[in-house]
Design a protein around this motif. Structure first.
Motif, mmCIF file in Angstrom:
data_model
loop_
_atom_site.group_PDB
_atom_site.id
_atom_site.type_symbol
_atom_site.label_atom_id
_atom_site.label_comp_id
_atom_site.label_asym_id
_atom_site.label_seq_id
_atom_site.Cartn_x
_atom_site.Cartn_y
_atom_site.Cartn_z
ATOM 1 N N ILE A 28 0.822 -1.210 0.000
ATOM 2 C CA ILE A 28 0.000 0.000 0.000
ATOM 3 C C ILE A 28 0.858 1.264 0.000
ATOM 4 O O ILE A 28 0.465 2.295 -0.552
ATOM 5 C CB ILE A 28 -0.957 -0.011 1.218
ATOM 6 N N LEU A 29 2.058 1.201 0.583
ATOM 7 C CA LEU A 29 2.938 2.363 0.595
ATOM 8 C C LEU A 29 3.424 2.685 -0.816
ATOM 9 O O LEU A 29 3.366 3.843 -1.258
ATOM 10 C CB LEU A 29 4.126 2.102 1.521
ATOM 11 N N ASP A 30 3.891 1.679 -1.531
ATOM 12 C CA ASP A 30 4.341 1.901 -2.904
ATOM 13 C C ASP A 30 3.192 2.369 -3.794
ATOM 14 O O ASP A 30 3.369 3.234 -4.662
ATOM 15 C CB ASP A 30 4.942 0.614 -3.477
ATOM 16 N N ALA A 31 2.013 1.807 -3.578
ATOM 17 C CA ALA A 31 0.855 2.201 -4.383
ATOM 18 C C ALA A 31 0.483 3.660 -4.125
ATOM 19 O O ALA A 31 0.153 4.406 -5.059
ATOM 20 C CB ALA A 31 -0.326 1.287 -4.072
ATOM 21 N N ALA A 32 0.537 4.085 -2.860
ATOM 22 C CA ALA A 32 0.207 5.474 -2.527
ATOM 23 C C ALA A 32 1.226 6.439 -3.125
ATOM 24 O O ALA A 32 0.865 7.492 -3.666
ATOM 25 C CB ALA A 32 0.146 5.638 -1.010
ATOM 26 N N LEU A 33 2.503 6.089 -3.049
ATOM 27 C CA LEU A 33 3.546 6.952 -3.614
ATOM 28 C C LEU A 33 3.407 7.064 -5.127
ATOM 29 O O LEU A 33 3.554 8.154 -5.695
ATOM 30 C CB LEU A 33 4.924 6.405 -3.246
ATOM 31 N N LEU A 43 9.780 19.212 -5.201
ATOM 32 C CA LEU A 43 9.146 19.807 -4.025
ATOM 33 C C LEU A 43 8.161 18.839 -3.381
ATOM 34 O O LEU A 43 8.130 18.686 -2.152
ATOM 35 C CB LEU A 43 8.439 21.104 -4.419
ATOM 36 N N VAL A 44 7.360 18.166 -4.193
ATOM 37 C CA VAL A 44 6.405 17.192 -3.650
ATOM 38 C C VAL A 44 7.142 16.036 -2.976
ATOM 39 O O VAL A 44 6.743 15.569 -1.905
ATOM 40 C CB VAL A 44 5.475 16.679 -4.768
ATOM 41 N N VAL A 45 8.233 15.577 -3.575
ATOM 42 C CA VAL A 45 9.015 14.495 -2.970
ATOM 43 C C VAL A 45 9.555 14.927 -1.603
ATOM 44 O O VAL A 45 9.547 14.146 -0.643
ATOM 45 C CB VAL A 45 10.163 14.073 -3.904
ATOM 46 N N GLU A 46 10.006 16.164 -1.488
ATOM 47 C CA GLU A 46 10.511 16.650 -0.204
ATOM 48 C C GLU A 46 9.404 16.685 0.847
ATOM 49 O O GLU A 46 9.622 16.293 2.005
ATOM 50 C CB GLU A 46 11.116 18.043 -0.376
ATOM 51 N N LEU A 47 8.223 17.144 0.464
ATOM 52 C CA LEU A 47 7.109 17.182 1.416
ATOM 53 C C LEU A 47 6.709 15.779 1.856
ATOM 54 O O LEU A 47 6.394 15.549 3.035
ATOM 55 C CB LEU A 47 5.912 17.897 0.783
ATOM 56 N N ILE A 48 6.720 14.836 0.922
ATOM 57 C CA ILE A 48 6.377 13.454 1.256
ATOM 58 C C ILE A 48 7.449 12.841 2.155
ATOM 59 O O ILE A 48 7.137 12.120 3.119
ATOM 60 C CB ILE A 48 6.201 12.626 -0.028
ATOM 61 N N ASN A 49 8.708 13.126 1.879
ATOM 62 C CA ASN A 49 9.788 12.600 2.725
ATOM 63 C C ASN A 49 9.736 13.185 4.134
ATOM 64 O O ASN A 49 10.159 12.528 5.097
ATOM 65 C CB ASN A 49 11.142 12.884 2.083
ATOM 66 N N ASN A 50 9.241 14.404 4.261
ATOM 67 C CA ASN A 50 9.067 14.977 5.600
ATOM 68 C C ASN A 50 8.077 14.155 6.421
ATOM 69 O O ASN A 50 8.196 14.060 7.649
ATOM 70 C CB ASN A 50 8.576 16.421 5.496
ATOM 71 N N ILE A 51 7.093 13.579 5.755
ATOM 72 C CA ILE A 51 6.126 12.722 6.448
ATOM 73 C C ILE A 51 6.727 11.350 6.703
ATOM 74 O O ILE A 51 6.649 10.815 7.814
ATOM 75 C CB ILE A 51 4.832 12.592 5.615
ATOM 76 N N ARG A 52 7.329 10.768 5.690
ATOM 77 C CA ARG A 52 7.836 9.394 5.796
ATOM 78 C C ARG A 52 8.994 9.283 6.780
ATOM 79 O O ARG A 52 9.029 8.377 7.614
ATOM 80 C CB ARG A 52 8.297 8.897 4.425
ATOM 81 N N GLU A 53 9.951 10.181 6.673
ATOM 82 C CA GLU A 53 11.197 10.033 7.418
ATOM 83 C C GLU A 53 11.218 10.820 8.728
ATOM 84 O O GLU A 53 11.878 10.411 9.683
ATOM 85 C CB GLU A 53 12.368 10.477 6.535
ATOM 86 N N LYS A 54 10.512 11.946 8.767
ATOM 87 C CA LYS A 54 10.572 12.803 9.955
ATOM 88 C C LYS A 54 9.272 12.839 10.741
ATOM 89 O O LYS A 54 9.225 13.455 11.812
ATOM 90 C CB LYS A 54 10.947 14.232 9.541
ATOM 91 N N GLN A 55 8.211 12.211 10.202
ATOM 92 C CA GLN A 55 6.885 12.281 10.830
ATOM 93 C C GLN A 55 6.527 13.728 11.182
ATOM 94 O O GLN A 55 6.058 14.047 12.272
ATOM 95 C CB GLN A 55 6.811 11.402 12.088
ATOM 96 N N MET A 56 6.775 14.615 10.235
ATOM 97 C CA MET A 56 6.577 16.046 10.457
ATOM 98 C C MET A 56 5.089 16.367 10.526
ATOM 99 O O MET A 56 4.322 15.955 9.655
ATOM 100 C CB MET A 56 7.233 16.842 9.327
ATOM 101 N N PRO A 57 4.638 17.082 11.548
ATOM 102 C CA PRO A 57 3.217 17.448 11.635
ATOM 103 C C PRO A 57 2.833 18.442 10.539
ATOM 104 O O PRO A 57 3.692 19.047 9.886
ATOM 105 C CB PRO A 57 3.086 18.060 13.030
#
Length: 272
Positions: free
Chosen positions: A81-86, A113-127
């Motif tokens: 599901i993670l790969d499908a969502a990405l 830019l979108v990849v950076e925002l997504i990585n902020n969620i995946r790797e940093k659990q950024m609120p």
């Protein structure tokens, strides 16, 4: 008597002004060389060249997803599901860039830019609040509030592109942030459920070349002719019965709104 020759002052020659260029006239080399310092575009392992951006913008949907799977190393988009969502997120970015007719540099920067925002969620659990602030800062750094003048460095986002990128990220990532956060920040392990399924192999039907015309079949097989006749007779009986029922319903009088028992029980009340 010596005479000094005066030196004639010559005015400094003005440098010829650069001719303004247009996006459609730029070569792939110029797209890279004229990009602003610190640009989001042409990132390694993402959309790293104008040629790659052009290929993504011009391919069909199926080929686009195949290219994105390879570029982003998404190995199992059918069960994971993670790969499908990405894959869904990245595909929508390219599709939006195509609909909005972004150029190759803007498409590459938008994707990064979108990849950076997504990585902020995946790797940093950024609120959400922190990721929104990150996005605002990125837009301030990589945007100009005017069209490109054709001479200076090419900005990642010009006046027209700012609203397109902002609206897309607002209505996708930020609007459904809780859902993206739940899917992207949680480890996913596919569960395999074994089961047995028994089935019978269907019988191969005889070839149509061996088929017999219906009149010949009836003539050579009396039992078949009798069965066909009985079927037609039963169908006629059913039709006649149906018409008889309809006629009976039409002939029957309309029932009274008050039943006989109820009518008999209603008596006038004698006055005292």
């Amino acid at each position: 008597m010596s005479s000094k020759k005066g030196k004639r002052k010559t005015g400094s020659a003005k440098e010829p002004s650069k001719l303004a260029k247009k996006y459609e006239d730029l070569s792939d080399k110029e797209w890279v060389e004229l990009a602003a310092k610190g640009t989001l575009a042409w990132r390694k392992d993402l959309i790293s060249s104008p040629k790659m951006a052009r290929a993504l913008l011009t391919t069909d949907a199926a080929a686009l997803q195949t290219q994105l799977e390879g570029m982003m190393k998404l190995t199992d988009t059918h069960c994971n599901i993670l790969d499908a969502a990405l894959l869904d997120i990245y595909t929508h970015v390219i599709w939006k860039a195509r609909e909005a007719q972004l150029n190759v540099l803007q498409t590459s920067a938008f994707f990064s830019l979108v990849v950076e925002l997504i990585n902020n969620i995946r790797e940093k659990q950024m609120p959400l609040s922190e990721n929104m602030e990150y996005f605002k800062q990125a837009m301030r750094t990589h945007s100009v509030m005017a069209p490109w003048d054709g001479v200076s460095s090419i900005p990642d986002f010009d006046l027209r592109t700012i609203s397109i990128v902002t609206e897309h990220i607002k209505t996708t990532i930020f609007q459904h942030y809780a859902l993206y956060f739940h899917v992207l920040s949680q480890p996913f392990e596919p569960e395999t459920v074994p089961f047995q399924l028994s089935y019978r192999t269907p019988i191969v039907p005889p070839p149509l070349s061996e088929a017999v015309p219906l009149p010949e079949m009836k003539a050579n097989n009396p039992a078949f002719a009798h069965a066909a006749s009985a079927t037609q007779h039963n169908g006629a009986d059913d039709s006649a019965s149906h018409h008889h029922d309809d006629a009976s319903e039409r002939a029957s009088p309309t029932p009274s709104r008050t039943s006989p028992h109820l009518a008999a029980s209603i008596q006038p009340i004698a006055e005292e």
